[in-house]
Design a protein around this motif. Structure first.
Motif, PDB file in Angstrom:
ATOM      1  N   SER A  27       0.830  -1.205   0.000  1.00  0.00           N
ATOM      2  CA  SER A  27       0.000   0.000   0.000  1.00  0.00           C
ATOM      3  C   SER A  27       0.863   1.253   0.000  1.00  0.00           C
ATOM      4  N   LEU A  28       2.021   1.165   0.647  1.00  0.00           N
ATOM      5  CA  LEU A  28       2.948   2.301   0.615  1.00  0.00           C
ATOM      6  C   LEU A  28       3.416   2.546  -0.815  1.00  0.00           C
ATOM      7  N   MET A  29       3.724   1.485  -1.542  1.00  0.00           N
ATOM      8  CA  MET A  29       4.156   1.629  -2.935  1.00  0.00           C
ATOM      9  C   MET A  29       3.014   2.187  -3.793  1.00  0.00           C
ATOM     10  N   LYS A  30       1.801   1.735  -3.555  1.00  0.00           N
ATOM     11  CA  LYS A  30       0.643   2.248  -4.305  1.00  0.00           C
ATOM     12  C   LYS A  30       0.424   3.728  -3.999  1.00  0.00           C
ATOM     13  N   LEU A  31       0.554   4.093  -2.724  1.00  0.00           N
ATOM     14  CA  LEU A  31       0.418   5.496  -2.335  1.00  0.00           C
ATOM     15  C   LEU A  31       1.508   6.333  -2.992  1.00  0.00           C
ATOM     16  N   TYR A  32       2.709   5.814  -2.975  1.00  0.00           N
ATOM     17  CA  TYR A  32       3.839   6.498  -3.614  1.00  0.00           C
ATOM     18  C   TYR A  32       3.547   6.739  -5.094  1.00  0.00           C
ATOM     19  N   ASN A  33       3.100   5.728  -5.795  1.00  0.00           N
ATOM     20  CA  ASN A  33       2.817   5.854  -7.229  1.00  0.00           C
ATOM     21  C   ASN A  33       1.689   6.853  -7.502  1.00  0.00           C
ATOM     22  N   LEU A  34       0.729   6.923  -6.616  1.00  0.00           N
ATOM     23  CA  LEU A  34      -0.405   7.827  -6.796  1.00  0.00           C
ATOM     24  C   LEU A  34      -0.048   9.274  -6.483  1.00  0.00           C
ATOM     25  N   THR A  35       0.847   9.497  -5.517  1.00  0.00           N
ATOM     26  CA  THR A  35       1.059  10.854  -5.000  1.00  0.00           C
ATOM     27  C   THR A  35       2.460  11.425  -5.221  1.00  0.00           C
ATOM     28  N   ARG A  36       3.391  10.647  -5.724  1.00  0.00           N
ATOM     29  CA  ARG A  36       4.786  11.104  -5.790  1.00  0.00           C
ATOM     30  C   ARG A  36       4.974  12.369  -6.624  1.00  0.00           C
ATOM     31  N   THR A  37       4.231  12.514  -7.705  1.00  0.00           N
ATOM     32  CA  THR A  37       4.382  13.700  -8.541  1.00  0.00           C
ATOM     33  C   THR A  37       3.961  14.947  -7.777  1.00  0.00           C
ATOM     34  N   SER A  38       2.867  14.836  -7.044  1.00  0.00           N
ATOM     35  CA  SER A  38       2.388  15.970  -6.253  1.00  0.00           C
ATOM     36  C   SER A  38       3.380  16.318  -5.145  1.00  0.00           C
ATOM     37  N   VAL A  39       3.872  15.304  -4.473  1.00  0.00           N
ATOM     38  CA  VAL A  39       4.821  15.528  -3.376  1.00  0.00           C
ATOM     39  C   VAL A  39       6.104  16.155  -3.921  1.00  0.00           C
ATOM     40  N   PHE A  40       6.644  15.594  -5.001  1.00  0.00           N
ATOM     41  CA  PHE A  40       7.866  16.147  -5.583  1.00  0.00           C
ATOM     42  C   PHE A  40       7.634  17.581  -6.048  1.00  0.00           C
ATOM     43  N   GLY A  41       6.533  17.829  -6.740  1.00  0.00           N
ATOM     44  CA  GLY A  41       6.242  19.175  -7.244  1.00  0.00           C
ATOM     45  C   GLY A  41       6.141  20.196  -6.129  1.00  0.00           C
ATOM     46  N   PHE A  42       5.497  19.805  -5.041  1.00  0.00           N
ATOM     47  CA  PHE A  42       5.374  20.725  -3.912  1.00  0.00           C
ATOM     48  C   PHE A  42       6.735  20.946  -3.254  1.00  0.00           C
ATOM     49  N   ALA A  43       7.509  19.888  -3.089  1.00  0.00           N
ATOM     50  CA  ALA A  43       8.853  20.023  -2.515  1.00  0.00           C
ATOM     51  C   ALA A  43       9.715  20.910  -3.404  1.00  0.00           C
ATOM     52  N   PHE A  44       9.610  20.714  -4.703  1.00  0.00           N
ATOM     53  CA  PHE A  44      10.392  21.521  -5.652  1.00  0.00           C
ATOM     54  C   PHE A  44       9.993  22.992  -5.590  1.00  0.00           C
ATOM     55  N   SER A  45       8.699  23.257  -5.371  1.00  0.00           N
ATOM     56  CA  SER A  45       8.255  24.656  -5.281  1.00  0.00           C
ATOM     57  C   SER A  45       8.852  25.351  -4.058  1.00  0.00           C
ATOM     58  N   ILE A  46       9.226  24.580  -3.065  1.00  0.00           N
ATOM     59  CA  ILE A  46       9.824  25.149  -1.852  1.00  0.00           C
ATOM     60  C   ILE A  46      11.351  25.172  -1.957  1.00  0.00           C
ATOM     61  N   LEU A  47      11.926  24.048  -2.330  1.00  0.00           N
ATOM     62  CA  LEU A  47      13.384  23.904  -2.306  1.00  0.00           C
ATOM     63  C   LEU A  47      14.077  24.407  -3.568  1.00  0.00           C
ATOM     64  N   GLN A  48      13.388  24.364  -4.698  1.00  0.00           N
ATOM     65  CA  GLN A  48      13.922  24.837  -5.974  1.00  0.00           C
ATOM     66  C   GLN A  48      15.209  24.116  -6.361  1.00  0.00           C
ATOM     67  N   ASN A  49      15.302  22.868  -5.976  1.00  0.00           N
ATOM     68  CA  ASN A  49      16.474  22.064  -6.284  1.00  0.00           C
ATOM     69  C   ASN A  49      16.002  20.630  -6.501  1.00  0.00           C
ATOM     70  N   VAL A  50      16.314  20.070  -7.648  1.00  0.00           N
ATOM     71  CA  VAL A  50      15.822  18.741  -8.010  1.00  0.00           C
ATOM     72  C   VAL A  50      16.311  17.681  -7.035  1.00  0.00           C
ATOM     73  N   SER A  51      17.604  17.658  -6.773  1.00  0.00           N
ATOM     74  CA  SER A  51      18.174  16.635  -5.908  1.00  0.00           C
ATOM     75  C   SER A  51      17.593  16.703  -4.493  1.00  0.00           C
ATOM     76  N   ASP A  52      17.530  17.906  -3.939  1.00  0.00           N
ATOM     77  CA  ASP A  52      16.968  18.073  -2.597  1.00  0.00           C
ATOM     78  C   ASP A  52      15.491  17.679  -2.572  1.00  0.00           C
ATOM     79  N   SER A  53      14.778  18.010  -3.618  1.00  0.00           N
ATOM     80  CA  SER A  53      13.346  17.672  -3.694  1.00  0.00           C
ATOM     81  C   SER A  53      13.143  16.161  -3.772  1.00  0.00           C
ATOM     82  N   GLU A  54      14.028  15.490  -4.508  1.00  0.00           N
ATOM     83  CA  GLU A  54      13.958  14.028  -4.579  1.00  0.00           C
ATOM     84  C   GLU A  54      14.235  13.410  -3.212  1.00  0.00           C
ATOM     85  N   ASP A  55      15.238  13.948  -2.513  1.00  0.00           N
ATOM     86  CA  ASP A  55      15.563  13.442  -1.173  1.00  0.00           C
ATOM     87  C   ASP A  55      14.394  13.627  -0.215  1.00  0.00           C
ATOM     88  N   VAL A  56      13.811  14.810  -0.223  1.00  0.00           N
ATOM     89  CA  VAL A  56      12.682  15.084   0.663  1.00  0.00           C
ATOM     90  C   VAL A  56      11.494  14.195   0.296  1.00  0.00           C
TER      91      VAL A  56
END
Length: 183
Positions: A27-56
């Motif tokens: 279920s964690l993997m399913k949640l990840y697949n469903l929401t990862r783009t949103s989470v990454f996009g939001f992290a990127f809007s804050i951090l403005q760095n691809v690598s840091d956003s991927e880590d977060v």
């Protein structure tokens, strides 16, 4: 985003969170697949760095796995996930005082080859011309489809502040697009 789709996604996310609380890694993997783009996009809007956003983004799902049992069904699940994302981003910024912004090459990695010149211009404008809060608001409205009162709650701001920051940011982005169209 279509409201009916958001309600359906929220129900699915809640089910995944309940299953994750019971230790279900699928279920964690399913949640990840469903929401990862949103989470990454939001992290990127804050951090403005691809690598840091991927880590977060990865840290978000580790935290979801650890704390899924603390999710309260009275909350909106995606707002809960994005609040975790925001908190981890802010923690990352506090730890890393050398917070660096992405280069245009990093932007090209985030935006696919198929995206238009205007999509890249939109992201570039967000990075160059908008402040951090404006970037978060634009991301939550334009990409995630959140309502302004939901954003106010998520970012711990007054609704009037969210609205005014949104309208100023949109005006700046439109101005940049107008310049691009006039070229």
């Amino acid at each position: 985003m279509d409201n009916e789709l958001r309600v359906k996604d929220n129900l699915v996310i809640e089910i995944y969170l309940e299953e994750i609380a019971l230790g279900n890694k699928d279920s964690l993997m399913k949640l990840y697949n469903l929401t990862r783009t949103s989470v990454f996009g939001f992290a990127f809007s804050i951090l403005q760095n691809v690598s840091d956003s991927e880590d977060v983004t990865q840290d978000v799902y580790v935290n979801i796995y650890k704390y899924a049992s603390m999710y309260n069904r009275m909350n909106k699940p995606m707002a809960w996930i994005l609040r975790i994302t925001r908190n981890l981003c802010l923690e990352h910024i506090r730890k890393d005082k050398k917070h660096s912004h992405s280069s245009l090459e990093d932007i090209d990695k985030v935006i696919s080859v198929n995206d238009s010149h205007y999509d890249k211009l939109f992201v570039k404008t967000m990075l160059e011309e908008l402040n951090d809060v404006e970037k978060q608001i634009i991301t939550l409205v334009a990409i995630e489809g959140y309502k302004f009162h939901e954003i106010a709650s998520l970012l711990d701001m007054k609704l009037s502040s969210v609205l005014s920051k949104y309208h100023r940011a949109v005006k700046r982005i439109r101005s940049k697009y107008k310049e691009a169209y006039d070229e």
